[in-house]
Design an enzyme around this catalytic site. Structure first.
Site, PDB file in Angstrom:
ATOM      1  N   CYS A   1       0.857  -1.182   0.000  1.00  0.00           N
ATOM      2  CA  CYS A   1       0.000   0.000   0.000  1.00  0.00           C
ATOM      3  C   CYS A   1       0.888   1.226   0.000  1.00  0.00           C
ATOM      4  O   CYS A   1       2.108   1.132  -0.117  1.00  0.00           O
ATOM      5  CB  CYS A   1      -0.974   0.001   1.168  1.00  0.00           C
ATOM      6  SG  CYS A   1      -0.223   0.354   2.775  1.00  0.00           S
TER       7      CYS A   1
ATOM      8  N   HIS B   1      29.755 -11.710   1.128  1.00  0.00           N
ATOM      9  CA  HIS B   1      28.685 -10.902   0.552  1.00  0.00           C
ATOM     10  C   HIS B   1      29.174  -9.467   0.429  1.00  0.00           C
ATOM     11  O   HIS B   1      30.198  -9.090   0.990  1.00  0.00           O
ATOM     12  CB  HIS B   1      27.419 -10.964   1.410  1.00  0.00           C
ATOM     13  CG  HIS B   1      27.642 -10.636   2.856  1.00  0.00           C
ATOM     14  ND1 HIS B   1      28.186 -11.545   3.742  1.00  0.00           N
ATOM     15  CD2 HIS B   1      27.411  -9.516   3.565  1.00  0.00           C
ATOM     16  CE1 HIS B   1      28.273 -10.992   4.945  1.00  0.00           C
ATOM     17  NE2 HIS B   1      27.815  -9.753   4.860  1.00  0.00           N
TER      18      HIS B   1
END
Length: 670
Positions: free
Chosen positions: A424, A588
């Site tokens: 939303c 990472h």
């Protein structure tokens, strides 16, 4: 053609306004807790606050001690009773604008902390140059400007800094540029925003003096229903209202958009005089809107019957007129727009007027909406799209979800669904409710491996399988996640689309078999999970640098990251070791390399003869690319596997890629 073009232009303009409103609200909403804290402190400790009011009633005049110090009370002649400025003034002058500036800077620099720091420094310059005017508008300008400009500057020398000098360059560049922006804020932004706030205040005074303020509901109520409520409230009314409250002790502007009365009256009318799904869902919606403060719950009811906007406008006008008659207002924003938040933000002198404004607004809206519903001769039940879907389901026709997945066929989104996002405008109210309802249906159907979460549209990434939004927000969501399937709903509480989504899961994933069977299928194919078969190497050799390079190149080959991400993996290792113990390392990229991630994925490289990882033995190297906050879930799931010695043994004994996928292939994006 002209009509089609005009409609497209209007839709595009509305989307731009919605995005701008979301951008503004995303700076304010994370800091609403600070606004509430300031409002509570103000309500309790200032000279006209609750503590003095109650104390005077029980005969404790003149014995308030530290309370008068906290509230910076003054004598009858206006001089301070104590040294210092208390806590109310510094919070609104420094704390709140700095929080907004920090949030805006961090947001425009891809959630990078350095962007937030530079944004806060720039905001401080505007605060100092504003001559005491609360710098909310200034923070909304200087904060994002600081983060965005720092991001652009960092890009100029990205990957060009010699190893070991990264911290030096990063700190000095942020300090130098932040100092420059602070001067710009002091000289330009502060005085400009002060002049603008003064002019806007004069406009409000003009409307109030001529009793014209209720006319603002003509614009505010329709804009709310078009999901522009955040642009109006956080972008305009909250900054202006806070400035007024700082000088006058309260502001009526906080109630122009947040008054829960019109929505309450509308839903009451549907509960009594509506039909079908609209009538049955209205009582539950009342609790969510009036107590929970989620106004978006009643927007679909109006969109289904647009003429009811007249009831909202008249109710809003009645509420504003009542506040003008009682000279009432709030001390701080009521967010969410719950009656509880409204009462908590009301000063003692305004409590009666504020309550009356809610009651009157609800009453007027209820009467007008009831009249319009009773004379309505249309055959729909207040939710045409939902009624049509329910009719098709009752007749046993094929689910229409496939027809609603705009663009999904073109994007080739035909595989299993493992991640669903209910999105939303702000990602807090209606989406949280819709996600909760949908999550229960999905889990009850046995799809325990399918995640259902809620997010703001602005935080969507193109790494999800299915996105659910209100139909007026679908175009915006599709632009953020073009590869995902998209489902539009009209009713957040009980949309038939939720049942159709469950049917779609059965078609795509197989009958609800839970995590075991449903996840195993995509793992075998290797393409729909986080770990593809092509990203697995079972017999590698080399040193630590080679291991990181290989793990990163596998992610690049899988299309999960850009090539620059591999260098960021090496940079991460130089600052913090990614050795996890139990023969595992998880290289990472840095936070700054988030923008190089296209989607979440992992790579798996096994070193049977081991790798010297800065003094520790590593046999398993798992490269990680986590979009958004997915890396947190990935780390948790990998840790769960490698904390189990039996699972580690299975990976050591794996002979084929399928053996690895049987252990790790079930992991999906969170």
């Amino acid at each position: 053609m002209a009509t089609s073009t005009d409609t497209a232009q209007r839709g595009s303009a509305r989307l731009r306004v919605q995005r701008f409103g979301t951008f503004l609200s995303n700076m304010v909403l994370p800091n609403i807790g600070a606004f509430i804290a300031w409002g509570l402190i103000t309500a309790l400790f200032i000279q006209t606050g609750w503590i003095k009011l109650i104390g005077d009633a029980f005969g404790y005049e003149g014995s308030y001690g530290f309370v008068s110090q906290l509230g910076a009370w003054t004598n009858a002649d206006g001089t301070p009773m104590h040294e210092g400025t208390g806590i109310v003034g510094p919070m609104i002058t420094y704390l709140l604008p700095l929080l907004i500036g920090y949030t805006g800077g961090r947001m425009t620099y891809n959630d990078n902390l350095r962007g937030g720091v530079v944004g806060a420094i720039a905001t401080m310059g505007a605060i100092a140059g504003a001559a005491g005017t609360p710098m909310f508008l200034g923070a909304m300008i200087m904060g994002p400007l600081g983060g965005w400009s720092m991001k652009k500057l960092d890009a100029l020398w990205a990957h060009k800094i010699r190893p070991g000098f990264e911290m030096l360059v990063n700190n000095f560049s942020a300090g130098i540029w932040g100092g420059f922006l602070a001067v710009v804020g002091f000289v330009i932004a502060g005085p400009f925003v002060s002049a603008f706030s003064t002019a806007a205040g004069n406009v409000v005074d003009f409307l109030v003096e001529r009793n014209l303020l209720p006319l603002t509901s003509i614009f505010i109520e329709p804009a709310k229903v078009l999901f522009l409520n955040n642009a109006i409230n956080q972008g305009i009314l909250t900054p202006l209202g806070t400035n007024e409250a700082a000088s006058a002790g309260q502001s009526i502007l906080f109630l122009l958009e947040a008054n829960p009365g019109p929505g309450l009256g509308l839903l009451l009318a549907f509960a009594l005089f509506g039909r079908g799904a609209a009538k049955s869902s209205a009582p539950g919606a009342i609790l969510i809107q009036f107590i929970g403060g989620i106004h978006e719950i009643y927007f679909p009811y109006v969109l289904a019957k647009p003429k009811l906007i007249v009831a909202l406008i008249l109710g809003g006008m009645a509420g504003v007129a009542t506040n003008l008659a009682f000279s009432s207002g709030l001390r701080s924003p009521a967010s969410p727009g719950s009656i509880i938040a409204v009462w908590a933000s009301s000063p003692p002198s305004s409590l009666l007027g504020v309550t009356a404004s809610v009651v009157v607004a609800a009453g007027v809206c209820f009467v007008v909406a009831s009249f319009l519903l009773k004379i309505d001769k249309s055959d729909d039940d207040g939710d045409l799209a939902a009624a049509t879907a329910q009719m098709e389901a009752n007749k046993g026709k094929k689910s229409s979800v496939a027809g609603m997945l705009g663009g999904s066929a073109a994007a080739g989104s035909t595989g299993p669904i493992h991640s669903i996002v209910f999105a939303c405008d702000a990602g807090m109210g209606s989406s949280a409710m819709g996600a909760s309802v949908l999550r229960k249906k999905v889990q009850s159907a046995g799809f325990s491996d399918v995640t259902v979460v809620n997010k703001a549209i602005s935080n969507l990434a193109d790494d999800v399988d299915l996105v659910v939004t209100h139909r007026d927000l679908t175009d915006r969501a599709r632009s953020k996640s073009p590869s995902a399937a998209h489902v539009s709903v009209d009713n957040f509480m009980g949309s038939p689309r939720y049942d159709e989504i469950v049917e779609l899961l059965r078609e795509r994933n197989g009958a609800g078999a839970g995590a075991g069977a449903a996840a195993a299928a995509p793992a075998a194919g290797g393409a729909s999970g986080l770990l593809a078969r092509e990203s697995i190497v079972l017999d590698a050799s080399g040193d630590r640098a080679a291991a990181i390079q290989q793990a990163g190149e596998l992610l690049v080959a899988a299309g999960a990251v850009e090539s620059s991400y591999v260098q960021a993996m090496h940079e991460r290792e130089t600052s913090v070791s990614t050795y996890m113990g139990n023969l595992l390392a998880i290289p990472h990229g840095t936070n700054e390399a988030k923008s190089a991630i296209r989607r979440s994925a992992i790579s798996f490289v096994r070193f049977p003869r081991g790798v010297d990882w800065n003094g520790s033995e590593v046999r398993f190297v798992i490269g990680i690319a986590g979009a958004g906050d997915d890396h947190l879930a990935l780390l948790a799931r990998i840790a769960e596997v490698f904390s189990d010695q039996s699972q580690v043994a299975r990976l050591e004994q794996a002979r084929t890629e399928d053996d690895v996928l049987a252990v790790l292939g079930a992991m999906q994006p969170a």
